[in-house]
Design an enzyme around this catalytic site. Structure first.
Site: not given
Ligand code: ZN
Length: 459
Positions: A266, A263
């Site tokens: 991202h 994450e």
């Molecule tokens: Zn992902």
């Protein structure tokens, strides 16, 4: 060149973006903070904010501005040309879809998603089936809003991977499949790697502290980032300088560390967006595959590398001495890179992961082209799991019900995960060429990264 029409366009898309950001925040809150009792009220609030954003975006004023503005007046790569081009593309798609259909798709997905949780819990495919049929029917109506495509699936794919065609994805996946199937078999024959020590009693708050240590080394700072606990991890950014990661720390294994790193990938992609693009359609990742390439790079190419663990393993070992005290770095490195065909996509290793995606990509096309009826999904799922991974599917909870995408109405989303994998290694190859001693630098400077500052802070 200063064009008042362009200024007005910026103003309008800025307001649309504000509404979308508000919707993002409602979504984040729903998944992270909201008590379950708020579900009904939140569904109404989200639908209203979503509808307002849509109405504002397809307004006649915005349409007229786009008619009058010509991206050809500017360099292709300039901010102005890009803003006009991307807004036009989004606008032309948005005006084709009647608001009633958009509303019905939203409603149907929301209902299907609330049915999905319990259906998965009790492994009851029949409970979800009417919702899947309704979602599919609405997707057929959605496809009909657009000019006839080469393949029906093209229309759906375009919402997640703009301008990419199904045939192009198929070409990439056919090659992957050709290489991966024999590779999986070969690795299987090489014998089992012991990874049993990755399960056990791992204190959740110690896991969180350790994850934070890693994220801070990567550049996470308290003034622009958050990390929260959630059941199904995701990253979202309700605005510049506000990056929200979520993860699922579990008391019985430490794989959530990789989830946090994923994450972060991202998050750092959104964090790196030039602040001057904020409040425009250019102020976010260009596609889901590009987004996933970043999360995959950090999770797999950084987070599962030897250099990374050479740096972090001694401390991990100290933190969880009872579980890892007698496990040396090499054994740990091999365990976190273990390849083993399994049932669940999100827990799959790097090698078998793409086969989980290819299976979904193929079934989705069969569904949208009416070669497969939703009621026959469980059988088709099991057959392909057996063919691709040699795995028996014991129940639908660990089969066709495991992911929420189809319940959420997202058909065409899955391929972006594997495209992201492919892009991640392409970028990594280039990085190695350009930087040279990536591993040495990573091992040496992992802890020095947190002194970096965002460009914004000097503005
Ligand atoms: Zn992902």
């Amino acid at each position: 060149m200063k064009d008042p029409k362009l200024d007005r366009l910026r103003e309008l898309v800025g307001e649309v973006d504000d509404l979308r950001k508000a919707a993002t925040l409602l979504f984040w809150d729903q998944r992270v903070m909201m008590p379950p009792g708020g579900a009904q009220a939140r569904a109404e609030a989200s639908a209203t904010v979503g509808r307002l954003a849509h109405q504002k975006f397809v307004s006649p004023e915005l349409g007229k501005l786009l008619d009058e503005l010509d991206e050809g007046d500017y360099d292709y790569d300039s901010f102005e040309a890009s803003l006009i081009r991307v807004t036009k593309r989004d606008y032309e798609k948005a005006v084709r879809v009647p608001p009633e259909l958009t509303g019905e798709m939203r409603r149907s997905s929301a209902l299907a998603l609330s049915a999905w949780g319990p259906a998965k819990q009790s492994s009851d495919f029949q409970a979800l089936l009417p919702h899947l049929e309704r979602n599919l029917e609405l997707r057929h109506r959605y496809v009909e809003c657009f000019p006839p495509p080469d393949e029906t699936y093209d229309v759906l794919l375009d919402d997640y991977e703009p301008l990419m065609k199904t045939a192009e994805v198929r070409e990439v996946f056919d090659e992957l499949k050709r290489e991966l199937l024999p590779l999986i078999e070969e690795i299987g024959e090489a014998g089992e790697v012991d990874s049993s020590f990755l399960q056990g009693d791992f204190d959740v708050s110690a896991q969180r502290d350790f994850s934070m240590k890693i994220l801070r080394a990567f550049g996470y700072t308290d003034d622009e980032w958050r990390l929260d606990q959630t059941a199904h991890p995701f990253m979202t950014s309700p605005g510049g300088g506000d990056i929200r990661l979520t993860t699922n720390f579990r008391p019985n294994d430490i794989s959530s560390i990789f989830g946090s790193v994923h994450e972060f990938g991202h998050g750092v992609y959104e964090w790196g967006v030039d602040p001057s693009l904020q409040r425009t359609p250019l102020g976010s990742g260009v596609s889901l595959a590009l987004h996933e390439s970043q999360s995959r790079s950090w999770e797999n190419l950084v987070g599962r590398s030897r250099a990374f663990w050479r740096h972090f393993y001694p401390e991990l070992q100290q933190t969880f001495a009872a579980q890892l005290g007698s496990v040396d770095e090499e054994a740990f490195y091999r365990a976190v890179n273990k390849v083993h065909p399994s049932l669940i996509r999100i827990d799959a290793d790097e090698v078998t992961y793409n086969m989980h995606i290819i299976l979904r990509f193929e079934l989705e096309q069969d569904l949208i082209d009416n070669r497969l009826e939703p009621k026959d999904l469980p059988g088709a799922w099991s057959a392909r799991m057996d063919e691709y991974l040699g795995v028996d599917v014991p129940d639908d909870a660990r089969g066709v019900l495991q992911d929420m995408h189809w319940a959420g109405g997202s058909i065409g989303y899955f391929p972006t995960y594997s495209l992201g994998n492919v892009i991640s290694v392409q970028i990594w190859e280039r990085l190695k060429e350009d930087v040279g001693d990536v591993d040495e630098q990573m091992e040496r400077t992992c802890s020095g990264a947190s002194s970096r500052r965002r460009r914004r802070s000097s503005a």
